[in-house]
Design an enzyme around this catalytic site. Structure first.
Site, PDB file in Angstrom:
ATOM      1  N   THR A   1      36.177  45.419  27.688  1.00 16.13           N
ATOM      2  CA  THR A   1      36.822  46.423  28.551  1.00 16.13           C
ATOM      3  C   THR A   1      38.253  45.961  28.844  1.00 16.13           C
ATOM      4  OG1 THR A   1      36.238  45.356  30.635  1.00 16.13           O
ATOM      5  CG2 THR A   1      34.609  46.906  29.720  1.00 16.13           C
TER       6      THR A   1
ATOM      7  N   TYR B   1      38.638  35.418  40.990  1.00 18.19           N
ATOM      8  CA  TYR B   1      37.590  36.307  40.477  1.00 18.19           C
ATOM      9  C   TYR B   1      36.190  35.710  40.637  1.00 18.19           C
ATOM     10  CZ  TYR B   1      34.942  39.272  37.259  1.00 18.19           C
ATOM     11  OH  TYR B   1      33.998  40.113  36.706  1.00 18.19           O
TER      12      TYR B   1
ATOM     13  N   LYS C   1      32.946  36.902  43.147  1.00 16.13           N
ATOM     14  CA  LYS C   1      31.608  37.355  42.733  1.00 16.13           C
ATOM     15  C   LYS C   1      30.519  36.493  43.398  1.00 16.13           C
ATOM     16  CE  LYS C   1      32.843  40.793  39.993  1.00 16.13           C
ATOM     17  NZ  LYS C   1      32.596  42.199  40.356  1.00 16.13           N
TER      18      LYS C   1
ATOM     19  N   ASN D   1      30.691  49.262  41.416  1.00 16.03           N
ATOM     20  CA  ASN D   1      31.122  48.694  40.133  1.00 16.03           C
ATOM     21  C   ASN D   1      32.606  48.327  40.106  1.00 16.03           C
ATOM     22  OD1 ASN D   1      31.133  48.559  36.972  1.00 16.03           O
ATOM     23  ND2 ASN D   1      32.653  50.118  37.496  1.00 16.03           N
TER      24      ASN D   1
ATOM     25  N   ASP E   1      39.641  54.937  46.525  1.00 13.07           N
ATOM     26  CA  ASP E   1      40.214  53.587  46.432  1.00 13.07           C
ATOM     27  C   ASP E   1      39.388  52.733  47.379  1.00 13.07           C
ATOM     28  OD1 ASP E   1      41.581  51.218  46.772  1.00 13.07           O
ATOM     29  OD2 ASP E   1      43.560  52.143  46.763  1.00 13.07           O
TER      30      ASP E   1
END
Ligand code: NAP
Length: 246
Positions: A204, A169, A173, A94, A67
């Site tokens: 995904t 999000y 990034k 990833n 984790d």
């Protein structure tokens, strides 16, 4: 010959969040190249299912309970890789999360905190724990799986496709991209190459399978940067088409 010695003749990778999606395909791609691949994942059942599937396809895969938000888990993962392989040739960061609705004016700050904890701090935590093993490799590579939505250049280019408005999000990034540059700067002059990649919009769980690329296609830029030769780039950001602007 012991199992460790056999493994040592192979290149060794650890892929975080490798139980499904793009991470699984990165592990599969490196496994197909003959690498020994650590499948980093927190859910035991899904991790072991992924390891079994990779082995059935001929890959030398091993499970790594992990984790990325948990110090003890990351420390134990590094120990497991050391015991199993003795070094690490490529770390592919990833694992990532998006979270739910995240318009800036209405967002729950915990949603931002969670994205940063996994997508940024998690990468730093895992990278630093694995660095001693990477330093034992003749050609260490670190690949951070980012996203073009983190590109401030694209976010401010009229008409560029950068997904929904997002204050968790996408900025996580952007932060990850900045972190990638700082690692590359500190590690310049060593043999460790550090780059960010964008998989493209890939079908995904992350996006309810709305992506237009297959997970195999999404994996290709990470596999390329994990296996890039010693004179390859560092501190840069790529997708399958070439360089992505920061
Ligand atoms: P996914 O199918 O949802 O896979 C995400 C993986 O990350 C899962 O294995 C998940 O494990 C793992 N993960 C999440 N939090 C974790 C934690 N705290 N510790 C360990 N593992 C954790 O999504 P994906 O699309 O393959 O995403 C992979 C990467 O690609 C992410 O960094 C994502 O931001 C990036 N990306 C994806 C797209 C796209 O269109 N799909 C585009 C650009 C960038 P669990 O199963 O345990 O949750």
């Amino acid at each position: 010959m012991s199992e460790t010695n056999i493994v040592n003749r192979r290149k060794v990778a650890l892929v975080t969040g490798a139980n499904k999606g793009i991470g699984y395909e990165i592990a599969a791609g490196l496994g197909a190249l003959g690498w020994s691949v650590g499948v980093g994942a927190r859910n035991e059942e899904r991790r072991e299912a992924a390891v079994e599937k990779l082995r059935a396809a001929g890959a030398d895969a091993f499970g790594v309970p992990l984790d990325v938000t948990d110090d003890a888990s990351v420390t134990a993962a590094a120990r497991l890789v050391e015991e199993r392989a003795g070094r690490l040739d490529a770390l592919v960061n990833n694992a990532g999360i998006t979270g739910g609705p995240q318009e800036p004016t209405t967002v729950d700050p915990d949603r931002v905190r969670a994205a940063v904890e996994t997508n940024v701090i998690g990468v730093i935590r895992v990278t630093n724990a694995l660095l001693p093993l990477l330093r034992r490799s003749p050609s260490p590579r670190i690949v951070n799986v980012s996203s073009s939505v983190g590109s401030l250049t694209l976010q401010t280019t009229p008409g560029a496709e950068t997904g929904p408005i997002s204050v968790a999000y996408a900025p996580s990034k952007t932060f990850l991209n900045a972190v990638t540059v700082q690692y590359a700067k500190e590690l310049a002059g060593t043999n460790i190459l550090v780059n960010a990649v964008c998989p493209g919009f890939t079908a995904t769980d992350l996006n309810g399978f709305r992506g237009v690329r297959t997970p195999q296609q999404g994996a290709t830029s990470a596999i390329r940067l994990a296996t890039v030769p010693d004179d390859g780039p560092t501190g840069r950001f790529f997708d399958d088409e070439g360089e992505v602007p920061w």
